[in-house]
Design a protein around this motif. Structure first.
Motif, short mmCIF file in Angstrom:
data_model
loop_
_atom_site.label_atom_id
_atom_site.label_comp_id
_atom_site.label_asym_id
_atom_site.label_seq_id
_atom_site.Cartn_x
_atom_site.Cartn_y
_atom_site.Cartn_z
N ASP C 29 1.44 3.86 -14.69
CA ASP C 29 2.73 3.16 -14.62
C ASP C 29 2.87 2.97 -12.55
N LEU C 30 3.75 1.31 -12.88
CA LEU C 30 3.00 0.50 -12.12
C LEU C 30 3.96 -0.23 -11.50
N GLU C 31 4.71 0.05 -9.91
CA GLU C 31 5.85 -1.22 -10.26
C GLU C 31 5.44 -1.91 -7.84
N VAL C 32 5.66 -3.13 -7.95
CA VAL C 32 5.14 -3.88 -6.99
C VAL C 32 6.47 -4.59 -6.70
N THR C 39 -3.07 -1.79 -2.23
CA THR C 39 -4.92 -2.38 -2.28
C THR C 39 -4.83 -1.35 -3.34
N ILE C 40 -5.87 -0.73 -4.23
CA ILE C 40 -6.44 -0.08 -5.30
C ILE C 40 -7.36 -0.05 -5.32
N ILE C 41 -7.96 1.74 -5.01
CA ILE C 41 -9.36 1.99 -4.59
C ILE C 41 -9.38 3.44 -5.16
N GLY C 42 -10.98 3.40 -5.65
CA GLY C 42 -11.19 4.38 -6.75
C GLY C 42 -12.55 4.32 -7.06
N PRO C 43 -13.42 5.08 -7.56
CA PRO C 43 -15.10 4.84 -7.50
C PRO C 43 -14.54 3.92 -9.27
N SER C 44 -16.01 3.96 -9.23
CA SER C 44 -16.13 2.66 -10.34
C SER C 44 -16.00 3.50 -11.37
N SER C 46 -13.38 3.76 -13.20
CA SER C 46 -12.44 4.47 -13.01
C SER C 46 -10.97 3.87 -13.41
N GLY C 47 -11.32 2.78 -13.94
CA GLY C 47 -9.73 1.43 -14.71
C GLY C 47 -8.90 0.98 -14.20
N LYS C 48 -9.55 -0.01 -12.11
CA LYS C 48 -9.08 -0.95 -11.57
C LYS C 48 -9.10 -1.51 -12.25
N THR C 49 -10.45 -2.59 -12.18
CA THR C 49 -10.72 -3.80 -12.92
C THR C 49 -9.77 -3.94 -14.31
N THR C 50 -10.02 -2.88 -15.06
CA THR C 50 -9.14 -2.84 -16.01
C THR C 50 -7.62 -3.64 -15.58
N LEU C 51 -6.97 -2.68 -15.58
CA LEU C 51 -5.70 -2.52 -14.97
C LEU C 51 -5.77 -4.34 -14.74
N ASP C 228 -8.73 7.32 -10.76
CA ASP C 228 -9.66 7.87 -11.08
C ASP C 228 -9.36 7.97 -12.91
N HIS C 229 -10.64 8.39 -13.10
CA HIS C 229 -10.37 8.24 -15.26
C HIS C 229 -9.25 8.43 -14.86
N GLY C 230 -8.65 7.11 -14.84
CA GLY C 230 -8.22 5.50 -16.01
C GLY C 230 -6.21 5.99 -15.84
N VAL C 231 -6.37 6.61 -14.63
CA VAL C 231 -4.77 6.95 -13.89
C VAL C 231 -5.10 6.70 -12.79
N ILE C 232 -3.11 6.94 -12.04
CA ILE C 232 -3.08 7.18 -10.77
C ILE C 232 -2.94 7.99 -10.22
N VAL C 233 -4.11 8.53 -9.45
CA VAL C 233 -3.79 9.91 -9.37
C VAL C 233 -3.27 10.04 -8.02
N GLU C 234 -2.64 9.00 -7.34
CA GLU C 234 -1.76 9.45 -6.10
C GLU C 234 -1.58 8.33 -5.67
N GLU C 235 -0.71 7.94 -4.51
CA GLU C 235 -0.46 6.34 -3.63
C GLU C 235 0.64 6.99 -2.85
N GLY C 236 0.59 5.99 -1.68
CA GLY C 236 1.15 6.12 -0.39
C GLY C 236 1.56 4.72 0.55
N PRO C 237 1.80 4.53 1.19
CA PRO C 237 1.29 4.21 2.54
C PRO C 237 -0.39 4.76 3.03
N PRO C 238 -0.92 3.78 3.31
CA PRO C 238 -2.89 3.50 3.82
C PRO C 238 -2.00 4.93 4.66
N ALA C 239 -1.46 5.14 5.97
CA ALA C 239 -1.29 5.82 6.86
C ALA C 239 -1.55 7.20 5.72
#
Lengths: 229, 225, 260
Positions: C29-32, C39-44, C46-51, C228-239
């Motif tokens: 689930d994601l809202e922009v 930015t979406i980060i995560g190990p290779s 993890s599903g980022k590109t597929t998203l 990671d592993h196809g889910v959003i583990v955590e999100e927030g301001p970069p700092a």
């Protein structure tokens, strides 16, 4: 040598008969080539839409045509279809037979050409809002063209030579006229040698034109490599 | 359609054995022409790659000329033309020789491409252990090239099998000639030629299926044959 | 720009994607919001590109929905069920989302300008002269005005990627998707591409960037998402996310990335 003296003596008469026949050979080859390109392109594109039944029909057509001799296909068109009341003239049967046969070959050539274009090319086109068909037209086919031109020109040379067999359905091309000449004069060695030379000259001219075309395509723009670094 | 079935019901028992018998001749003609083309083609390829200029020139000339002439014209030259010089062949050997010599030109290009596809480091490595260039070709390059040329050789074989039908035009005894005879005697060309085509298909499909499997394996990288 | 009350431009709801038996996305689930750079980060793996590829329907999600400004993407609701829409409708929806690929995917048979103008001419049906003028301006904007008539193979990787960005901008999309835009580049060419992207973010473009460039993720993003592993583990301001990750997996990933 007697052979050569006679050959030179008879040459004008032979050429008088065989040169118009060569014109017919070229016309049959050209007609079949155009038909083969249209059929091949349609069959190749039909395979890209990935509908099971369509693919099955197209693949079957290609396998059946490629697995059987063109001479058999020609006989089915010319002799076989008379059973159901369809009668072609020898020239029609020749163009249709060679063209439908070539369509199966070119379909494979075109399909390979389309598949050789990296999937990212289509994706990039989709992301700017093109439909798959528009992307095929403006992005994939222009690149595939470069890949398919050498095998297609090679096919055209093979086709030119294959027209010789349509003499078997009495299409009035070189080989047919040559056989008539032999029956008339019994000078088989001279006539068939001349025939071989005429085919060779036509093939070499076609090969020369092909090389020129390939070089021109090779120079314009870039290589067919996808945009990958 | 039902009429066609009726025709087959009536004639299949008579036609099929004859056509299968003739198909045996087609296979024999194909095999013999293939062997001839293989041997002459390999020699031509080696000649074209040799350091001796006249050999190269001869091979190139032979290949260019043969590839520019329809096989039917070559059959006619051998079968009818050579008779003028007292060289009289039966139609069957004439066809074998014609297809073999014609096919050799294509075979030569296949072999040449196969040999050239082997990295020059292979020859160099062979030379450094003291082989002559010819020995390196025989023991190092050709065994590797053979694997590369296997699929195109098989494709050539399939094309040759179908091309032998052309020999019916010089009345060489093979499948298509028998089909033409049966077609004109029975007035059922459609059914006879379809049957003949089916027999060609049965002969060619297994080979082309295997070839494609082989090609797929090769294109996936190093295969072990 | 991105006020708390603004309606989301992009909404991804409960997105799943399987490739055969492999589950690549497991409920994202994601809202922009308009103007956000995420930015979406995560190990290779993890599903980022597929998203990203599901958002513009290059991949059809196994389940879940994508909305642009509350309009469904790639599907239609007929009152009872969802159905997939046709190529033509999908193509129209894709014009709202530009995409920049890892491997550029420039069209090699067209010049830089040809790449930028093909969409406007063939899809938006703009007059060629107008499209060329706009395309030239976009190439100037990414610093490649002088390369307009070069073919892609004559351009460096960084230049190719900047052309690809101009190509995406030419469609005036509402949202820009970047799929690891610098991963295929030699290290010395990464900066020029990131600079262009930074400028776009400052302009207030809405951007969704899958990246391995942690510094860029930290400096430019309004929000960082760790997958990671196809889910959003955590999100927030970069700092916050970089300094005080709440999840072990995030901490572990960041530690590995920093060590590299």
């Amino acid at each position: 040598m007697l052979f050569w003296e006679r050959f030179v003596d008879n040459l004008p008469y032979f050429l008088e008969v065989l040169i118009p026949a060569a014109g017919m050979t070229v016309r049959i080859a050209a007609g079949a080539f155009v038909l083969a390109i249209v059929v091949g392109l349609v069959l190749a594109l039909l395979q890209t839409i990935r509908i099971g039944l369509v693919t099955l029909v197209v693949r079957s057509y290609i396998e059946l045509i490629r697995g059987t001799p063109v001479l058999a296909q020609l006989f089915i068109l010319y002799f076989g279809l008379t059973e159901v009341g369809i009668r072609f003239t020898p020239i029609q049967a020749a163009i249709l037979g060679l063209g439908l046969n070539g369509g199966a070959y070119l379909a494979e050539v075109f399909r390979a050409g389309i598949e050789s274009i990296h999937a990212g090319q289509m994706e990039a086109a989709l992301t700017v809002g093109m439909t798959p068909l528009t992307a095929m037209r403006y992005v994939i086919l222009p690149q595939a063209l470069r890949v398919v031109v050498p095998p297609t020109t090679n096919y055209s040379i093979a086709l030119l030579k294959d027209t010789a067999i349509v003499s078997a359905v009495a299409a009035p091309e070189i080989m047919f006229k040559a056989r008539n000449l032999v029956m008339e004069t019994y000078l088989s060695a001279q006539i068939y040698l001349l025939v071989a030379i005429m085919y060779l000259v036509m093939s070499l001219i076609l090969a020369f034109i092909s090389r020129r075309l390939e070089r021109r395509l090779g120079e314009s723009g870039t290589t067919g490599q996808a945009g990958a670094a | 359609m039902s009429e066609m079935l009726a025709v087959y019901q009536k004639h299949l028992g008579e036609w099929l054995p004859q056509l299968i018998d003739a198909a045996g001749n087609t296979l024999r003609m194909t095999a013999l022409a293939f062997v001839l083309a293989f041997v002459v083609g390999l020699l031509l390829a080696l000649a074209k790659l040799s350091p001796i200029a006249p050999l190269r020139l001869f091979a190139s000339g032979y290949i260019e000329v043969m590839r520019g002439i329809p096989s039917l014209a070559i059959l006619f030259l051998i079968y009818f033309g050579l008779a003028d010089f007292g060289l009289v062949f039966d139609a069957f050997p004439a066809a074998v020789i014609g297809f073999g010599l014609n096919g050799a030109a294509y075979m030569a290009e296949i072999f040449r491409a196969g040999i050239l596809s082997i990295h020059s480091g292979q020859t160099e490595a062979a030379l450094t252990v003291g082989m002559t260039p010819l020995a390196a070709m025989r023991w190092v390059v050709l065994p590797q090239a053979l694997r590369v040329v296997l699929p195109p050789l098989a494709n050539f074989g399939i094309a040759l099998l179908k091309d032998t039908s052309v020999a019916s035009i010089i009345s060489a005894p093979e499948l298509m000639l028998r089909a033409r005879d049966l077609a004109s005697s029975s007035f059922r060309p459609m059914e006879v030629f379809l049957l003949a085509a089916a027999i060609y298909l049965v002969m060619s499909l297994p080979v082309s299926f295997l070839t494609r499997r082989l090609e797929a394996r090769f294109s996936r990288g190093q295969a072990h044959v | 720009m991105n006020g708390e009350t603004a309606e989301p431009l992009l909404r991804v709801v409960d997105l799943y994607k399987n490739f055969g038996a492999t589950e690549v996305l497991k409920g994202v689930d994601l809202e922009v919001k308009p103007g956000e750079t995420i930015t979406i980060i995560g190990p290779s793996g993890s599903g980022k590109t597929t998203l990203l590829r599901c958002i513009n329907y290059l991949e059809r999600p196994t389940s879940g929905h994508v909305f642009i400004e509350d309009r469904l993407v790639g599907e239609a609701w007929d009152g009872k069920s969802y159905r997939h829409i046709g190529d033509r409708e999908l193509a129209k929806e894709r014009t709202e989302m530009g995409m920049v690929f890892q491997r550029f995917n420039l069209w090699p048979h067209l010049t830089a300008l040809g790449n930028v103008t093909l969409g406007p001419i063939r899809v938006l049906k703009k007059p060629a002269a107008e499209a060329r003028a706009e395309g030239q301006a976009l190439l100037e904007k990414v610093g490649l005005g002088h390369k307009a008539h070069e073919y892609p193979e004559r351009l460096s990787g960084g230049q190719q990627q900047r052309v690809a960005i101009a190509r995406a901008l030419a469609m005036q999309p509402k949202l820009l998707l970047f799929d690891e835009p610098t991963s295929a580049l030699d290290p010395e060419l990464i900066g020029e591409v990131l600079n262009v992207m930074r400028a776009l973010a400052l302009e207030g473009r809405t951007m969704l960037v899958v990246t391995h460039e942690m510094r860029f993720a930290q400096d430019v993003a309004d929000r960082v998402i760790f997958m990671d592993h196809g889910v959003i583990v955590e999100e927030g301001p970069p700092a916050q996310l970089f300094a005080n990750p709440t999840h072990n997996r995030t901490r572990e990933f960041l530690r590995q990335v920093v060590e590299r």
